[in-house]
Design a protein around this motif. Structure first.
Motif, PDB file in Angstrom:
ATOM      1  N   GLY A   1       0.973  -1.342   0.096  1.00  0.00           N
ATOM      2  CA  GLY A   1       0.051   0.129   0.066  1.00  0.00           C
ATOM      3  C   GLY A   1       0.824   1.290   0.007  1.00  0.00           C
ATOM      4  N   SER A   2       1.856   1.352   0.838  1.00  0.00           N
ATOM      5  CA  SER A   2       2.797   2.435   0.947  1.00  0.00           C
ATOM      6  C   SER A   2       3.594   2.496  -0.554  1.00  0.00           C
ATOM      7  CB  SER A   2       3.824   2.183   2.136  1.00  0.00           C
ATOM      8  OG  SER A   2       4.563   1.486   2.013  1.00  0.00           O
TER       9      SER A   2
ATOM     10  N   HIS B   1       3.772   5.718  -4.730  1.00  0.00           N
ATOM     11  CA  HIS B   1       4.558   6.079  -5.613  1.00  0.00           C
ATOM     12  C   HIS B   1       3.844   6.612  -7.043  1.00  0.00           C
ATOM     13  CE1 HIS B   1       8.496   5.678  -3.940  1.00  0.00           C
ATOM     14  NE2 HIS B   1       8.246   4.593  -3.497  1.00  0.00           N
ATOM     15  N   PHE B   2       2.852   5.842  -7.329  1.00  0.00           N
ATOM     16  CA  PHE B   2       1.913   6.235  -8.630  1.00  0.00           C
ATOM     17  C   PHE B   2       0.956   7.045  -8.467  1.00  0.00           C
ATOM     18  CE2 PHE B   2       3.225   1.692  -8.378  1.00  0.00           C
ATOM     19  CZ  PHE B   2       4.278   1.420  -8.956  1.00  0.00           C
ATOM     20  N   ASP B   3       0.930   8.069  -9.436  1.00  0.00           N
ATOM     21  CA  ASP B   3      -0.198   9.111  -9.351  1.00  0.00           C
ATOM     22  C   ASP B   3      -1.527   8.334  -9.510  1.00  0.00           C
ATOM     23  OD1 ASP B   3       1.574  11.183  -9.159  1.00  0.00           O
ATOM     24  OD2 ASP B   3       1.694  11.299 -11.331  1.00  0.00           O
TER      25      ASP B   3
ATOM     26  N   SER C   1      -4.570   9.743  -1.425  1.00  0.00           N
ATOM     27  CA  SER C   1      -4.752  10.198  -0.137  1.00  0.00           C
ATOM     28  C   SER C   1      -5.737   9.494   0.539  1.00  0.00           C
ATOM     29  CB  SER C   1      -5.342  11.799   0.123  1.00  0.00           C
ATOM     30  OG  SER C   1      -6.603  11.739  -0.671  1.00  0.00           O
ATOM     31  N   ASP C   2      -6.764   8.748   0.032  1.00  0.00           N
ATOM     32  CA  ASP C   2      -7.865   7.830   0.544  1.00  0.00           C
ATOM     33  C   ASP C   2      -6.981   6.497   1.117  1.00  0.00           C
ATOM     34  OD1 ASP C   2      -9.800   9.559   0.430  1.00  0.00           O
ATOM     35  OD2 ASP C   2     -10.400   8.849  -1.338  1.00  0.00           O
ATOM     36  N   ILE C   3      -6.119   6.139   0.086  1.00  0.00           N
ATOM     37  CA  ILE C   3      -5.398   4.828   0.441  1.00  0.00           C
ATOM     38  C   ILE C   3      -4.538   5.127   1.534  1.00  0.00           C
ATOM     39  CG2 ILE C   3      -3.627   3.358  -0.372  1.00  0.00           C
ATOM     40  CD1 ILE C   3      -4.599   3.939  -3.310  1.00  0.00           C
ATOM     41  N   ALA C   4      -3.554   6.204   1.849  1.00  0.00           N
ATOM     42  CA  ALA C   4      -2.885   6.463   2.452  1.00  0.00           C
ATOM     43  C   ALA C   4      -3.675   6.484   4.002  1.00  0.00           C
ATOM     44  CB  ALA C   4      -2.003   7.753   2.426  1.00  0.00           C
ATOM     45  N   GLN C   5      -4.745   7.103   4.051  1.00  0.00           N
ATOM     46  CA  GLN C   5      -5.703   7.279   5.338  1.00  0.00           C
ATOM     47  C   GLN C   5      -6.214   5.824   5.578  1.00  0.00           C
ATOM     48  OE1 GLN C   5      -5.889  10.211   6.911  1.00  0.00           O
ATOM     49  NE2 GLN C   5      -7.213   9.269   8.465  1.00  0.00           N
ATOM     50  N   ALA C   6      -6.532   5.144   4.548  1.00  0.00           N
ATOM     51  CA  ALA C   6      -7.068   3.570   4.862  1.00  0.00           C
ATOM     52  C   ALA C   6      -5.968   2.758   5.697  1.00  0.00           C
ATOM     53  CB  ALA C   6      -7.699   3.211   3.691  1.00  0.00           C
TER      54      ALA C   6
END
Length: 172
Positions: free
Chosen positions: A115-116, A120-122, A127-132
């Motif tokens: 996930g982290s 790297h990919f646009d 932001s939703d993935i990072a928050q999840a």
């Protein structure tokens, strides 16, 4: 003096990588769904489902993370990376409701690491993935710590087999 013949190398943190870590090496071989944005001459052998000599533009295929990162460029679109299903909106909703019910090891042993790296990919969903990822880790952390503190009194093998590789490192 230590009698260990191998000193474990910790994995990289976040978007960093540690090329001497076995976990990071295995993580880099996780496959991502991609779509080619241009043709790739004489690389047809990478597409297992076709006998073609070239990979045409618009081909959907899976490539390892290390190759996807190497081919991905923001300025010149060579390929676009699609999100794996576990990071899409539907699964993020499940993780938001109750992250403890999901067997992360079955979804892929490197849920947090992959996930982290996907960040790297646009993607408009970054932001939703990072928050999840953060909320899932926080939600599962309490149960993991509680079980590790009470491991003497309980059989924790059922819990440990459902953990992601990062969570297993915390449990030890």
């Amino acid at each position: 003096m230590s009698t260990q013949s191998y000193f474990p190398v910790p994995p990289g943190v976040g978007m960093e990588e540690n090329f001497l870590s076995l976990d990071d090496i295995l993580l880099s071989h996780e496959r991502l769904p991609v779509r080619t944005e241009c043709s790739f001459p004489r690389l047809g052998f990478l597409e297992r489902s076709s006998d073609a000599h070239d990979i045409p533009e618009g081909t959907k295929m899976e490539l390892p993370l290390w190759l996807s990162k190497g081919l991905y460029e923001r300025k010149r679109k060579v390929l676009s990376v699609d999100l794996p299903k576990v990071y899409k909106e539907g699964w993020r909703t499940v993780f938001t409701a109750d992250p403890c019910v999901v067997d992360l090891h079955k979804m892929g042993p490197y849920y947090y690491g992959l996930g982290s790296q996907i960040l790297h990919f646009d993607s408009p969903e970054n932001s939703d993935i990072a928050q999840a990822l953060l909320q899932t880790f926080i939600g599962r952390f309490r149960r993991t710590m509680d079980s590790s503190q009470n491991a003497y009194n309980e059989d924790t093998s059922a819990l440990v087999e459902r953990l992601d590789s990062l969570e297993k490192a915390l449990f030890r």
